[in-house]
Motif scaffolding. Structure first.
Motif, mmCIF file in Angstrom:
data_model
loop_
_atom_site.group_PDB
_atom_site.id
_atom_site.type_symbol
_atom_site.label_atom_id
_atom_site.label_comp_id
_atom_site.label_asym_id
_atom_site.label_seq_id
_atom_site.Cartn_x
_atom_site.Cartn_y
_atom_site.Cartn_z
ATOM 1 N N GLY A 1 -7.148 -2.885 -10.248
ATOM 2 C CA GLY A 1 -6.790 -2.150 -9.033
ATOM 3 C C GLY A 1 -7.920 -1.276 -8.525
ATOM 4 O O GLY A 1 -8.227 -1.276 -7.333
ATOM 5 N N THR B 1 0.834 -1.200 0.000
ATOM 6 C CA THR B 1 0.000 0.000 0.000
ATOM 7 C C THR B 1 0.873 1.257 0.000
ATOM 8 O O THR B 1 0.383 2.353 0.208
ATOM 9 C CB THR B 1 -0.923 0.038 1.242
ATOM 10 O OG1 THR B 1 -0.121 -0.136 2.412
ATOM 11 C CG2 THR B 1 -1.968 -1.053 1.183
ATOM 12 N N SER C 1 -7.652 -0.472 -4.472
ATOM 13 C CA SER C 1 -6.261 -0.387 -4.036
ATOM 14 C C SER C 1 -5.803 1.069 -4.059
ATOM 15 O O SER C 1 -5.906 1.733 -5.098
ATOM 16 C CB SER C 1 -5.381 -1.228 -4.969
ATOM 17 O OG SER C 1 -4.072 -0.696 -5.026
#
Lengths: 139, 142
Positions: free
Chosen positions: B113, A79, B118
């Motif tokens: 994604g 992340t 994300s």
């Protein structure tokens, strides 16, 4: 063998999606990126349609214990938003904005056998390999 | 004055194509447990070994095969490049290097994604979309 066939079918579906929506034509992509005058908003509907299926679909698949033909799901977990992510994406965007080709449509367009397309794909491969050889070996 | 090829806005064709692309993303995750990111698949097809290489080559072969079948059934496909060869080489290098440095492109970050929300992919997609719009605008209007 079933892994290869499943992957081939996924590639077929993916390519067909790009062809039906006209995303394999860089003129159409550039007419999306050029917001002025004769704006062609088709690309937004392609991404929207894809996410409409992929968002619930991926959520459902990930609740399963494992994939059909593999031991585990292989999904990025990082992340961290770092300079590599931003600089790489910006460089990609500039190349995309010049040519109207991102990697998927470029692979589809190989079948047109146009010299300019093959030139683009060749340069894209060189760019990919250059990044692979230049990156620190520990990464 | 401008000689850019114009294209018609086709929302239904776009939506239909998008649904197929989304289905491909879900099916690849369901069967192989992998993210359908074309830049990663293309790079891995060259740099990985053995079975890690073969499924990627099969996916790419499927994409090319789709175009061959499309041409066979419809009589052709439209690929209208808008820039000269030298510009396309520069663009190809940027797309290849950039997608690997940024770990993804329109498919891996933009579709898969965003679909799983994300944070990296949201930032990447905003970045390459903005960069592309600015680049195309500069080329065509400045």
């Amino acid at each position: 063998m079933r892994v290869i066939i499943a992957s081939l079918i996924c590639g077929l579906l993916f390519g067909l999606g790009l062809l039906i929506s006209g995303m394999s034509n860089p003129a159409r992509v550039l007419n999306f990126l050029d917001l002025s005058a004769n704006w062609d908003a088709t690309l937004a509907f392609v991404m929207g349609g894809a996410i409409l299926v992929a968002a619930p679909g991926m959520y459902w698949v990930r609740k399963r214990n494992k994939p059909l033909f593999a031991d585990k799901f292989d999904i990025p977990t990082s992340t961290t938003i770092d300079a590599k992510l931003i600089l790489g994406s910006a460089a990609f965007g500039i190349g995309w904005g010049i040519s109207g080709f991102c990697p998927g449509p470029a692979v589809v367009a190989i079948a047109s056998l146009q010299a300019d397309v093959l030139l683009f794909v060749g340069a894209m491969i060189v760019g990919m390999l250059a990044q692979h050889w230049l990156k620190p070996k520990s990464a | 004055m401008e000689n850019w090829t114009s294209t018609p806005f086709e929302p239904f064709a776009g939506l239909a194509g998008g649904l197929l692309i989304g289905s491909s993303v879900v099916l690849l995750l369901y069967t192989l447990g992998r993210i359908a990111g074309i830049s990663g698949i293309a790079a891995g097809a060259m740099t990985q070994q053995g079975s890690e290489r073969y499924w990627r080559l099969a996916f790419l072969a499927g994409i090319v095969l789709s175009a061959v079948l499309y041409i066979a059934f419809t009589g052709g496909m439209q690929v209208q490049t808008q820039m000269g060869s030298a510009w396309l080489v520069v663009a190809g290098l940027l797309v290849g290097f950039g997608t690997r440095l940024g770990s993804g492109c329109t498919s891996g970050h933009g579709v898969a994604g965003l679909s799983r929300l994300s944070p990296r992919s949201i930032v990447a997609t905003l970045t390459f979309m903005c960069a592309a719009v600015i680049t195309t605008t500069i080329i065509r209007h400045l």
